[in-house]
Scaffold this motif. Structure first.
Motif, PDB file in Angstrom:
ATOM      1  N   LYS A 538     -22.586  55.431  39.278  1.00 25.23           N
ATOM      2  CA  LYS A 538     -21.686  54.317  39.616  1.00 25.23           C
ATOM      3  C   LYS A 538     -21.248  54.400  41.084  1.00 25.23           C
ATOM      4  CE  LYS A 538     -17.527  56.531  37.729  1.00 25.23           C
ATOM      5  NZ  LYS A 538     -16.499  56.449  36.692  1.00 25.23           N
ATOM      6  N   ARG A 541     -24.094  53.023  43.070  1.00 28.22           N
ATOM      7  CA  ARG A 541     -24.092  51.564  42.975  1.00 28.22           C
ATOM      8  C   ARG A 541     -23.099  50.951  43.963  1.00 28.22           C
ATOM      9  NH1 ARG A 541     -26.282  49.336  38.221  1.00 28.22           N
ATOM     10  NH2 ARG A 541     -27.111  50.891  36.786  1.00 28.22           N
ATOM     11  N   PHE A 548     -21.356  47.564  38.511  1.00 30.28           N
ATOM     12  CA  PHE A 548     -21.653  48.516  37.432  1.00 30.28           C
ATOM     13  C   PHE A 548     -21.523  47.797  36.100  1.00 30.28           C
ATOM     14  CE2 PHE A 548     -20.827  52.172  34.607  1.00 30.28           C
ATOM     15  CZ  PHE A 548     -21.913  52.949  34.982  1.00 30.28           C
TER      16      PHE A 548
END
Length: 553
Positions: A538, A541, A548
């Protein structure tokens, strides 16, 4: 013989052809009857007291200060602290204690003391933010906190005042004179702890959603300890085990009890540093290391290891995330006399489900060993729900005496993860081979969907880590209009490396099917990871502004 011939359980793989489940190939464990009152702390101490060849060997060593505690010192400190917490602090059975401390030789003393009183332990990462801690406290509902002077400001006011374990007051509490300790033992009110009582609320890593509080019982911990005990080695001197794993993580948590049961000498590091770890191995003649995968990668690739005498090292146990075969080969070539084995578990399974138990098993590269004695498993097809035979990939489901009670205050998440028959859905894509060895392919939810094909990030990460010019790597799905998702690699270069984006892509492309090719590359200074060594996808990302996906898991 006839009975075995008629058995539906294959003796090589453990697969039951009629039930479609895998059974452990380990010898059965022996635990006290479930109705017998026993705390996990008392169970570990009783194994040490009744079976240790070295009843007063060294228990714990502080790697930075060289401070040492013998087992008699360790036990006396537990008694002193227990008396104080019972009579002065007034802690009672079923109270919860929140712990916000880095690794130190005082943490195991605290753990054993609290569990012997029937107090529930809830340890958290000391670098957590105040908002993260606030959420964790709302889950566990503690009445007291234990912290150090650097972390206590993050804590809210609880029923009892926060106790600082790095304070002179705490030192005086745990170091009574022998005469006072004898009197204390007489004054101590014995607490009856049931094996089914809650022992700990551990926090799941939160890499795939909101952090949850995992409820573990004394019986769960005892089953883990009992699983290690039959494989205790006959030795001329105690095992010297160095922990790089944190005590607040389930890996370090259950190891603190396992080490006492097996009479190991534990070298504790407050925080991981490769140079300091190597220095400690040399100084304290460490025989066994408990590490996360990034440490194995560093040992395999770093020139630092050449400057230290590591001849005492016998075994490196690795858990927390999968290790690639290529990294394992580099490690084996570099340390030919050291057994490198992998284990696999979840916070929800009290940290262990499978592991290697011998040098022969450790050479089954790529696997995370065989199922532990108290565990059975099945591999489930995610689309059909059918249980699969050996060699087939699917979601791993497990059940047994190490499986959690559930998620605290979250019946919906509990029912999603635990089915009515006690099966825990791990969320991991796995298979078990014809010899009963478990292989973890990747997290189901982290698979990259490229034009309908499934790509496992872990496979590409292990391939990238095998490159001599790459220090570390991580792979995530990147949105693509035509393909749906494409593999994107985050790469940490080795010093003096000249590798570029095209070099990374070509290296992978030559070794994988076309749909697995890396199609985007980002060079970074470090890969964000949890204390257990799991990649925090995450965070990656966020670096490239990919939302996410929401998840209930």
């Amino acid at each position: 013989m006839d009975q075995q011939a008629n058995s539906p359980i294959n003796p090589k793989s453990g697969f039951n052809s009629s039930a479609k489940t895998f059974h452990s190939l380990r010898p059965p464990i022996h635990l006290p009857p479930e109705e017998t009152p026993f705390s996990a702390a008392d169970y570990a101490l009783s194994l040490h007291a009744n079976h240790s060849p070295w009843p007063d060997s060294l228990a714990i060593i502080n790697s930075s200060t060289s401070q040492k505690l013998s087992y008699s010192d360790f036990i006396e400190r537990i008694k002193s602290l227990t008396l104080y917490l019972q009579n002065v602090t007034q802690l009672r059975k079923n109270d919860t204690a929140f712990i916000l401390c880095p690794n130190s030789i005082k943490v195991p003393v605290l753990y054993f003391s609290l569990l012997s009183l029937g107090v529930v332990i809830s340890p958290a990462n000391p670098i957590s933010t105040e908002s993260e801690i606030s959420h964790q406290i709302s889950l566990s509902n503690p009445v007291i906190a234990f912290a150090i002077s650097k972390t206590c400001h993050k804590l809210p006011k609880l029923k009892y005042r926060t106790i600082l374990i790095d304070s002179p007051e705490f030192d005086s509490v745990i170091t009574m004179s022998p005469a006072a300790a004898t009197t204390a033992q007489q004054d101590l009110e014995k607490v009856t702890v049931s094996q089914s009582d809650l022992a700990a609320i551990m926090y799941s890593s939160g890499t795939t959603g909101k952090v949850k509080g995992v409820m573990l019982t004394h019986r769960n911990l005892m089953a883990v300890i009992a699983g290690y005990y039959p494989f205790k080695q006959e030795r001329k001197s105690p095992t010297v085990m160095l922990y790089t794993v944190p005590y607040f993580h389930v890996f370090g948590f259950f190891y603190s009890f396992k080490s006492v049961a097996l009479s190991e000498t534990v070298v504790v590091m407050e925080r991981f540093d490769l140079k300091k770890m190597l220095r400690a191995v040399e100084k304290f003649r460490v025989t066994h290391l408990a590490v996360a995968p990034p440490v194995v990668v560093a040992m395999a690739k770093s020139d630092l290891t050449d400057g230290y005498d590591l001849r005492s090292l016998e075994t490196v146990g690795c858990g927390g995330a999968p290790l690639g075969k290529d990294v394992m080969k580099v490690f084996a070539d570099r340390f030919p006399t050291v057994d490198l084995w992998q284990g696999y578990g979840l916070t929800e399974s009290t940290g262990v489900l499978s592991r290697s138990n011998s040098p022969e098993e450790s050479r089954h590269w790529g696997s995370v060993g065989r199922l532990t004695a108290c565990c059975e498993a099945k591999i489930v097809d995610a689309d059909t729900g059918d249980a699969l035979p050996p060699g087939k990939q699917g979601e791993l489901w497990v059940r047994g005496s190490t499986i959690m009670k559930g998620y605290v205050g979250d019946p919906e998440a509990t029912s999603t993860t635990l089915d009515p028959d006690g099966w825990l859905r791990t969320g991991d894509l796995c298979y078990i081979d014809e010899e009963g060895f478990l292989f973890v392919v990747d997290r189901l939810k982290e698979l990259i969907k490229y034009k309908g094909y499934q790509v496992a990030p872990a496979e590409l990460e292990q391939l990238l880590q095998s490159h001599l010019e790459i220090a570390d790597a991580a792979v995530i799905p990147y949105p693509d209009k035509e393909a749906g998702q494409v593999p994107m690699a985050f790469v940490v270069k080795q010093p003096q490396s000249r590798i570029n984006e095209r070099g990374v892509m070509d290296f992978v492309a030559k070794q994988v099917a076309p749909y697995k090719k890396v199609r985007r590359v980002e060079f970074v200074s470090a890969i964000p990871k949890s204390p257990a060594g799991k990649i925090l996808r995450k965070e990656l990302r966020k670096m490239v502004l990919i939302p996410f996906p929401s998840s209930k898991m």
